[in-house]
Design a protein around this motif. Sequence first.
Motif, short mmCIF file in Angstrom:
data_model
loop_
_atom_site.label_atom_id
_atom_site.label_comp_id
_atom_site.label_asym_id
_atom_site.label_seq_id
_atom_site.Cartn_x
_atom_site.Cartn_y
_atom_site.Cartn_z
N ILE A 13 2.39 10.69 -1.70
CA ILE A 13 2.99 10.86 -3.20
C ILE A 13 4.03 11.04 -3.46
O ILE A 13 4.96 10.95 -2.07
N VAL A 14 4.29 9.84 -4.48
CA VAL A 14 5.87 9.43 -4.59
C VAL A 14 5.93 10.58 -5.58
O VAL A 14 7.66 10.62 -5.76
N ALA A 15 5.17 10.70 -6.51
CA ALA A 15 5.73 11.91 -6.88
C ALA A 15 4.92 12.58 -8.41
O ALA A 15 3.46 12.03 -8.17
N ALA A 16 5.47 13.87 -8.45
CA ALA A 16 4.11 14.42 -9.39
C ALA A 16 4.48 15.86 -10.10
O ALA A 16 6.17 16.23 -10.49
N SER A 17 3.73 15.73 -11.61
CA SER A 17 4.55 16.70 -12.25
C SER A 17 2.40 16.87 -12.37
O SER A 17 1.57 16.66 -12.21
N PRO A 18 3.07 18.01 -13.64
CA PRO A 18 1.49 18.39 -14.06
C PRO A 18 0.77 17.91 -15.06
O PRO A 18 -0.78 17.74 -14.97
N ALA A 19 1.42 16.57 -15.72
CA ALA A 19 0.49 15.49 -16.45
C ALA A 19 0.18 14.20 -15.82
O ALA A 19 -1.35 13.68 -16.22
N ARG A 20 0.55 13.99 -14.12
CA ARG A 20 -0.29 12.85 -13.29
C ARG A 20 0.57 13.28 -12.00
O ARG A 20 1.71 13.74 -11.91
N VAL A 21 -0.08 12.45 -10.75
CA VAL A 21 0.81 12.57 -9.67
C VAL A 21 0.46 11.03 -9.11
O VAL A 21 -0.64 10.52 -9.38
N ILE A 22 1.60 10.40 -9.04
CA ILE A 22 0.99 9.24 -8.81
C ILE A 22 1.04 9.39 -6.74
O ILE A 22 2.77 9.75 -6.12
N TRP A 23 0.22 8.33 -6.66
CA TRP A 23 -0.49 8.43 -4.45
C TRP A 23 0.26 7.15 -4.95
O TRP A 23 -0.04 5.64 -5.33
N ARG A 24 0.57 6.12 -3.45
CA ARG A 24 0.79 5.08 -3.23
C ARG A 24 -0.33 5.66 -1.20
O ARG A 24 -0.27 6.76 -0.73
N THR A 25 -0.91 4.41 -1.38
CA THR A 25 -1.23 4.05 -0.09
C THR A 25 -0.76 2.70 0.67
O THR A 25 -0.67 1.93 0.28
N ALA A 26 -0.50 3.11 1.29
CA ALA A 26 0.09 1.75 2.63
C ALA A 26 -0.72 1.10 3.13
O ALA A 26 -1.19 1.94 4.13
N ILE A 27 -1.32 0.32 2.99
CA ILE A 27 -1.99 -0.25 4.39
C ILE A 27 -1.36 -1.14 5.06
O ILE A 27 -0.75 -2.33 5.06
N SER A 28 -1.48 -0.61 6.02
CA SER A 28 -0.91 -2.04 7.59
C SER A 28 -2.22 -1.95 8.69
O SER A 28 -2.33 -1.75 9.12
N ARG A 29 -1.56 -3.12 9.36
CA ARG A 29 -2.49 -3.43 10.72
C ARG A 29 -0.91 -3.81 11.45
O ARG A 29 -0.71 -4.33 12.05
N ASP A 30 -1.10 -2.77 12.76
CA ASP A 30 -0.56 -3.16 13.44
C ASP A 30 1.04 -3.01 13.73
O ASP A 30 2.03 -2.97 13.75
N GLY A 31 1.12 -1.94 12.38
CA GLY A 31 2.63 -1.60 12.22
C GLY A 31 3.14 -3.00 10.96
O GLY A 31 4.34 -1.92 10.08
N ALA A 32 2.39 -4.06 10.13
CA ALA A 32 2.33 -4.79 9.32
C ALA A 32 2.53 -4.59 8.37
O ALA A 32 0.95 -3.98 8.29
N ALA A 33 3.01 -4.15 7.53
CA ALA A 33 2.74 -4.23 5.98
C ALA A 33 1.50 -5.15 5.74
O ALA A 33 1.26 -6.25 5.63
N ILE A 34 0.79 -4.69 5.17
CA ILE A 34 -0.36 -5.70 4.40
C ILE A 34 -0.42 -5.05 2.88
O ILE A 34 -0.33 -6.59 1.78
N CYS A 35 -0.97 -4.30 1.85
CA CYS A 35 -0.90 -3.65 0.95
C CYS A 35 -0.26 -2.37 0.47
O CYS A 35 -0.56 -1.38 1.69
N ASP A 36 0.36 -2.68 -0.65
CA ASP A 36 0.38 -1.48 -0.77
C ASP A 36 -0.07 -0.99 -2.31
O ASP A 36 -0.39 -2.07 -3.33
N VAL A 37 -1.07 0.23 -2.54
CA VAL A 37 -1.48 0.14 -3.22
C VAL A 37 -0.83 2.02 -4.06
O VAL A 37 -1.04 3.11 -3.62
#
Lengths: 160, 160, 160, 160
Positions: free
Chosen positions: A86-110
Amino acid sequence: MTARPAATQPLLHDVAYADTDAGGIVYHARFVEMAERSRNLAMRALGVPVAEMKERFGVQFIVRDVRATFHRPGHVGDVLALASGIVAASPARVIWRTAISRDGAAICDVEAQIAAFDPAAGGPCLLPAALMVRLDEAPRLPPARRSPMMKLHDRDGARA
Amino acid sequence: MTARPAATQPLLHDVAYADTDAGGIVYHARFVEMAERSRNLAMRALGVPVAEMKERFGVQFIVRDVRATFHRPGHVGDVLALASGIVAASPARVIWRTAISRDGAAICDVEAQIAAFDPAAGGPCLLPAALMVRLDEAPRLPPARRSPMMKLHDRDGARA
Amino acid sequence: MTARPAATQPLLHDVAYADTDAGGIVYHARFVEMAERSRNLAMRALGVPVAEMKERFGVQFIVRDVRATFHRPGHVGDVLALASGIVAASPARVIWRTAISRDGAAICDVEAQIAAFDPAAGGPCLLPAALMVRLDEAPRLPPARRSPMMKLHDRDGARA
Amino acid sequence: MTARPAATQPLLHDVAYADTDAGGIVYHARFVEMAERSRNLAMRALGVPVAEMKERFGVQFIVRDVRATFHRPGHVGDVLALASGIVAASPARVIWRTAISRDGAAICDVEAQIAAFDPAAGGPCLLPAALMVRLDEAPRLPPARRSPMMKLHDRDGARA
């Protein structure tokens, strides 16, 4: 909030042909789907399977905004590791981040901004306090790194 | 750049069960896919079908960043109108926006930052001048409207 | 049944990267999705949009069995024509066939066996007579051509 | 062929919203995608990751025919078990079956007829002997059970 795990067990995703496109790489929208699977696993680890949200908390999650930034391509047979926090959370909304990697190398962030919806009332609502308590146990992640160009556009957008 | 059409013929998309999820609405990542179809139609209207990009210009498009903002849900049987236009363009990247609506009401906005890739060199490259000339004929759109909360996070992200 | 159109207006589908895989061709399961879109169009042409099935007839469609046979690959930028017709119909189930072609050449055939589900009772039910009357107006198609090898397996399966 | 495992470790699939449709259940074409993931895992267990097929054996797999039979619906949060095995194999084609279950109850069966394609020659080819030896180590499964109605149609199709 005090001590909190920096990451849960990542979700491993073995890239199939279904995930790729004729460019030979993982199709960009597929990472958005994969991120849902990773958030679901994180919610299950918190003791709140998404399938039980409505029954236990009377709400459903809705995605208000989602953003994916692509660092490197993924290919058939890659075993991707997906870690959600979780990047930030309040009762109004939660911001999730998903870090996607391969062997430790960043592929994508959502990053996905999630809000609550009250199916009984048919409209948006605040996240219930009992659910916020659970989310407080989730791993935290800093915001995703953006490319300089897209950052510029964000500022333009904020001004517009 | 002088006179330019404000919009091309929109792509009409009849929402199928395939597009929806168990929440009863269009699954969020599906709008990202639909936006590709709309951009492809816009490219075709410019005389540059994406299938001919490599042969005619020696490059392929890659998506560097994509963002979708959801205004209202879509449902099975909805006929959605998708209109794509360019928000900003330079040889380094093009930012397309796809505005998705139903009977004039905003459903979703998708913004995609597209860059060029040189398959021969195996790396990123600038958009060829001959392609930029074509893109100059594309409809223009202003940046998508964001929710206030997500704007705040954008500024945080830019600072990080 | 008397005179009946041999085909309705086909659905045209412009193949996007979203539809393809790293083999450079349309991903096989995507044809199954496309077939749903074509059947939905055929139902709309009959005056029965699938979104109104529950309200007007008290039933939902469920897919019991689906089969796709692939004749030639599809590629990004291909404009595929999809035509759906009924192979066989009874109150217990309807078998639709969707013939997918490009410039008259067969690309794929999808056959789907559809049954009715009663959401109120929570179980399968017969197709309502008022709906059968509508389906009687649908185009008819012969069963899809199979490859000899798969036919052999079908007989084995039937024996088992 | 002598002793052979009746089943490998199944692939567990946690059903996400991405997999479902507005009918509240797993969308039928999604099971076809899941089956690819299960076959890929089985190939990996045989020491032949699909990503290495071309490099090691000079061929690519193509799906000639796929069939899915639906026994019970799947829902968000279900943990499905997918087990793939070979129903029949010859140098001309392999028929894989993927049995999908939840707590031992059959949910769906997917059978896929896979053939080899020679990317250098641009056409179909026989499965290399070295690959057949590997496939001989795969688990075997009997053909999937069909519904009586669909069996009838198979015979009609075989006659046509």
